[in-house]
Design a protein around this motif. Structure first.
Motif, PDB file in Angstrom:
ATOM      1  N   GLU A  33       0.827  -1.202   0.000  1.00  0.00           N
ATOM      2  CA  GLU A  33       0.000   0.000   0.000  1.00  0.00           C
ATOM      3  C   GLU A  33       0.866   1.259   0.000  1.00  0.00           C
ATOM      4  O   GLU A  33       0.578   2.224  -0.708  1.00  0.00           O
ATOM      5  N   GLN A  81      -5.617   1.182   4.271  1.00  0.00           N
ATOM      6  CA  GLN A  81      -6.656   0.190   3.971  1.00  0.00           C
ATOM      7  C   GLN A  81      -7.285   0.481   2.616  1.00  0.00           C
ATOM      8  O   GLN A  81      -7.539  -0.431   1.826  1.00  0.00           O
ATOM      9  N   LYS A  84      -5.317  -0.774  -0.344  1.00  0.00           N
ATOM     10  CA  LYS A  84      -5.262  -2.231  -0.536  1.00  0.00           C
ATOM     11  C   LYS A  84      -5.911  -2.663  -1.848  1.00  0.00           C
ATOM     12  O   LYS A  84      -5.438  -3.582  -2.509  1.00  0.00           O
ATOM     13  N   SER A  87      -3.134  -2.074  -4.389  1.00  0.00           N
ATOM     14  CA  SER A  87      -1.920  -2.893  -4.225  1.00  0.00           C
ATOM     15  C   SER A  87      -2.200  -4.346  -4.556  1.00  0.00           C
ATOM     16  O   SER A  87      -1.311  -5.054  -5.024  1.00  0.00           O
ATOM     17  N   SER A  88      -3.430  -4.779  -4.366  1.00  0.00           N
ATOM     18  CA  SER A  88      -3.772  -6.174  -4.670  1.00  0.00           C
ATOM     19  C   SER A  88      -3.728  -6.462  -6.180  1.00  0.00           C
ATOM     20  O   SER A  88      -3.652  -7.610  -6.588  1.00  0.00           O
ATOM     21  N   ARG A  94       1.582  -7.708  -3.708  1.00  0.00           N
ATOM     22  CA  ARG A  94       0.647  -8.558  -2.961  1.00  0.00           C
ATOM     23  C   ARG A  94       1.347  -9.149  -1.738  1.00  0.00           C
ATOM     24  O   ARG A  94       2.448  -9.668  -1.853  1.00  0.00           O
TER      25      ARG A  94
END
Length: 95
Positions: A33, A81, A84, A87-88, A94
């Protein structure tokens, strides 16, 4: 200085500049992140907007990268958060 390969944009160049920096100066406190935030920060510092031509380059100074890292470490838990979801989508980020 990073040069664009076919299909790459400014985010790709920023990501590669960060990766190159972190190879020489590792920082294990950076999550995926944080890295998404940093590459976006770096991308926004460039004067060029829009598509890149193959071989077109962008320069990311060490100071610019350090500033982006420092800024990323100021993010709240809620901001991290939220990142995320981005970043995923980046295989290298990951967790």
């Amino acid at each position: 200085i990073e040069a664009a390969a076919p299909g790459e944009g400014t985010t790709h160049l920023a990501r590669r500049a960060l990766e190159n920096y972190l190879e020489k100066t590792p920082d294990s406190s950076l999550s995926g992140e944080h890295k998404v935030y940093i590459e976006d920060y770096l991308r926004k510092q460039l004067t060029h907007r829009g598509p890149l031509a193959i071989g077109q380059s962008a320069e990311f100074s060490k100071d610019m990268i350090l500033q982006a890292i420092d800024q990323s470490k100021q993010l709240s838990a809620q901001q991290l958060q939220n990142l995320k979801q981005y970043s995923s989508r980046v295989a290298a980020y990951r967790s």
